[in-house]
Design a protein around this motif. Structure first.
Motif: not given
Length: 242
Positions: A66-83
């Protein structure tokens, strides 16, 4: 939950790397802002492309998936927002998880191996630690003159018991953080075996000398086998835990 947080680990990495997360690159030029205090991202420009380093705090969670999924919601699924563009690929991106564990057990070891061997999206490292190791390291650091680490860290631990809780924490930090460059290479130094034992570790006790020589031989064997940094790190950690 305790007051350990990601900023503490990032500060220690900066101290070892001369003031920046990525050596010789000011943080203001390498940091990419993310919408979470538990995840940080820095990049290292290269002649072609760049390397990306994610740092993520798992806290003392017992639900690792669950903790990894929360992190990947930022690092993977929303990466278009930061790069812009496609973003980092597994070959040029790393994520370092900081995970507080109650104790190093077989189940914890399996969780770490499972996570690190899955290099989909990015190469993964798990810096695991117990609360007692963290506290021992903070106490050791607090007893230093300036309460800080430095770029000559391998030489500043001269005379320390490398199997103590504080040194286990520190050595694991050096091994598990891919943007920390170790300041020596075996093939560049004469009498490397003796240098490791005396000049770097400063060990006098025969039993500890033998332990250090065993570690040195393990390193040389890893280099002879052309192992990857991840494989070398895991083998050294396994050796320390035996």
């Amino acid at each position: 939950m305790n007051d350990i947080n990601l900023s503490s680990f990032l500060d220690w990495i900066r101290q070892i790397n001369g003031g920046n997360i990525v050596p010789e690159i000011p943080d203001e030029k390498s940091e990419i802002s993310l919408p979470s205090k538990n995840v940080a991202l820095y990049f290292q420009p290269l002649a072609k492309g760049a390397k990306y380093f994610f740092f993520a705090d798992l806290g003392d969670t017992q639900n690792i998936e669950e903790a990894i999924a929360d992190i990947e919601s930022i690092t993977i699924h929303k990466r278009s927002e930061w790069i812009a563009g496609e973003g980092p690929h597994p070959s040029d991106s790393y994520i370092i998880y900081f995970w507080e564990i109650p104790d190093f057990t077989e189940n914890v070891s399996k969780e770490i191996i499972k996570l690190e061997e899955n290099e989909f999206t990015y190469k993964k490292y798990v810096f695991y630690y117990t609360l007692s190791e963290y506290e021992a390291f903070c106490k050791w650091l607090g007893n230093k003159t300036d309460n800080k680490l430095n770029q000559n860290i391998l030489r500043t631990i001269k005379g320390e018991n490398i199997e103590s809780a504080a040194m286990s924490f520190l050595l694991r930090l050096l091994i598990k953080i891919p943007c920390i460059p170790l300041s020596f290479q075996a093939n560049e130094l004469p009498d490397y075996d003796e240098l490791v034992v005396q000049n770097i570790l400063g060990i006098q006790d025969n039993e500890q000398k033998n332990r250090a020589k065993d570690l040195n031989q393990l390193l040389l064997q890893c280099w002879d086998e052309n192992l990857s940094p991840e494989e070398i790190a895991n083998r050294i950690i396994d050796d320390f835990e035996e």
